[in-house]
Design a protein around this motif. Structure first.
Motif, PDB file in Angstrom:
ATOM      1  N   TRP A  19      61.863 138.180   8.087  1.00  0.00           N
ATOM      2  CA  TRP A  19      61.723 139.354   8.961  1.00  0.00           C
ATOM      3  C   TRP A  19      60.238 139.713   8.946  1.00  0.00           C
ATOM      4  O   TRP A  19      59.373 139.174   7.874  1.00  0.00           O
ATOM      5  CB  TRP A  19      62.566 140.453   8.764  1.00  0.00           C
ATOM      6  N   GLU A  20      59.696 140.501   9.895  1.00  0.00           N
ATOM      7  CA  GLU A  20      58.551 140.561   9.991  1.00  0.00           C
ATOM      8  C   GLU A  20      58.069 142.217  10.951  1.00  0.00           C
ATOM      9  O   GLU A  20      59.094 142.179  11.763  1.00  0.00           O
ATOM     10  CB  GLU A  20      57.425 139.684  10.457  1.00  0.00           C
ATOM     11  N   VAL A  21      57.283 143.035  10.632  1.00  0.00           N
ATOM     12  CA  VAL A  21      57.258 144.217  11.556  1.00  0.00           C
ATOM     13  C   VAL A  21      55.555 144.373  11.324  1.00  0.00           C
ATOM     14  O   VAL A  21      54.992 144.207  10.148  1.00  0.00           O
ATOM     15  CB  VAL A  21      57.791 145.295  11.148  1.00  0.00           C
ATOM     16  N   GLY A  22      54.893 144.683  12.472  1.00  0.00           N
ATOM     17  CA  GLY A  22      53.490 145.319  12.236  1.00  0.00           C
ATOM     18  C   GLY A  22      52.961 145.642  13.381  1.00  0.00           C
ATOM     19  O   GLY A  22      53.734 145.805  14.649  1.00  0.00           O
ATOM     20  N   PRO A  23      51.761 146.719  13.392  1.00  0.00           N
ATOM     21  CA  PRO A  23      51.398 147.132  14.561  1.00  0.00           C
ATOM     22  C   PRO A  23      51.121 146.349  15.698  1.00  0.00           C
ATOM     23  O   PRO A  23      50.455 145.326  15.668  1.00  0.00           O
ATOM     24  CB  PRO A  23      50.320 148.095  13.980  1.00  0.00           C
ATOM     25  N   SER A  24      51.293 147.071  16.906  1.00  0.00           N
ATOM     26  CA  SER A  24      50.640 146.378  18.210  1.00  0.00           C
ATOM     27  C   SER A  24      49.249 147.397  18.842  1.00  0.00           C
ATOM     28  O   SER A  24      49.459 148.282  18.892  1.00  0.00           O
ATOM     29  CB  SER A  24      51.607 146.271  19.384  1.00  0.00           C
ATOM     30  N   THR A  25      48.450 146.637  18.597  1.00  0.00           N
ATOM     31  CA  THR A  25      47.176 147.555  18.719  1.00  0.00           C
ATOM     32  C   THR A  25      46.215 147.190  20.001  1.00  0.00           C
ATOM     33  O   THR A  25      46.483 145.936  20.427  1.00  0.00           O
ATOM     34  CB  THR A  25      46.234 147.671  17.656  1.00  0.00           C
ATOM     35  N   THR A  26      45.419 148.024  20.421  1.00  0.00           N
ATOM     36  CA  THR A  26      44.426 147.909  21.532  1.00  0.00           C
ATOM     37  C   THR A  26      43.183 148.167  20.486  1.00  0.00           C
ATOM     38  O   THR A  26      42.856 149.068  20.039  1.00  0.00           O
ATOM     39  CB  THR A  26      44.261 148.959  22.530  1.00  0.00           C
ATOM     40  N   GLU A  27      42.248 146.968  20.690  1.00  0.00           N
ATOM     41  CA  GLU A  27      40.881 147.039  20.023  1.00  0.00           C
ATOM     42  C   GLU A  27      40.045 147.642  21.086  1.00  0.00           C
ATOM     43  O   GLU A  27      39.712 146.930  22.164  1.00  0.00           O
ATOM     44  CB  GLU A  27      40.486 145.544  19.375  1.00  0.00           C
ATOM     45  N   VAL A  28      39.318 148.682  20.829  1.00  0.00           N
ATOM     46  CA  VAL A  28      38.219 149.279  21.457  1.00  0.00           C
ATOM     47  C   VAL A  28      36.812 148.806  20.982  1.00  0.00           C
ATOM     48  O   VAL A  28      36.765 148.927  19.716  1.00  0.00           O
ATOM     49  CB  VAL A  28      38.264 150.712  21.430  1.00  0.00           C
ATOM     50  N   ALA A  29      35.791 148.487  21.792  1.00  0.00           N
ATOM     51  CA  ALA A  29      34.511 148.509  21.646  1.00  0.00           C
ATOM     52  C   ALA A  29      33.672 149.115  22.550  1.00  0.00           C
ATOM     53  O   ALA A  29      33.559 148.500  23.792  1.00  0.00           O
ATOM     54  CB  ALA A  29      34.095 147.087  21.388  1.00  0.00           C
TER      55      ALA A  29
END
Length: 145
Positions: free
Chosen positions: A30-40
């Motif tokens: 199993w795995e779980v982690g954040p889904s992110t938006t990278e901002v610059a």
């Protein structure tokens, strides 16, 4: 600091709650982690961008052994509820860890949405596995009882 061995899969239990009914998932992986938006952001004449990471939600997947069809039946019942066009069932995932210093840690995936699950068996002697992708709005530590 005292030595504490790292914990392993035998020290973890994953539970799926659909509309309050519990199904213990016999997880192989199993795995779980954040889904992110990278901002610059490029601001004025600054030599570097201003950086930020924004967490949108959490993505995960569980591959489970099957010793009965309770998980499959719960997933099908959830789909029947969706097909009836009534309020969707509440879905939550619980992750329970036994730390090898005698303590326990619990985490919860709230407001979960289940993805396109698959049940498969690849050979005569291979175990039947249920692949269950999911997303959840919150993934947090919760008190251990």
């Amino acid at each position: 600091m005292a030595y504490t061995p790292t914990f392993s899969g035998k020290d973890a239990v994953i539970r799926l709650f659909i509309n309050g009914s519990e199904v213990v998932l016999l997880a192989k992986t199993w795995e779980v982690g954040p889904s992110t938006t990278e901002v610059a952001d490029d601001v004025n004449g600054e030599s570097r961008s201003r950086l930020q990471t924004i967490t949108n939600h959490y993505d995960g997947s569980i591959s489970c052994f099957q010793n009965d069809t309770k998980a499959l039946q719960a997933l099908l019942q959830n789909e029947q509820n969706d097909d009836a066009e009534v309020s969707p069932y509440t879905k939550t995932l619980g992750f329970n860890f036994k730390i090898l210093d005698g303590t326990r840690q619990n985490f919860i995936g709230r407001e979960a949405v289940l993805g396109a699950w698959k049940i498969n068996q690849s050979g005569r002697t291979e175990r039947v596995l249920l692949a269950l992708p999911f997303r959840c709005r919150q993934f947090r530590a919760v008190p251990t009882i």
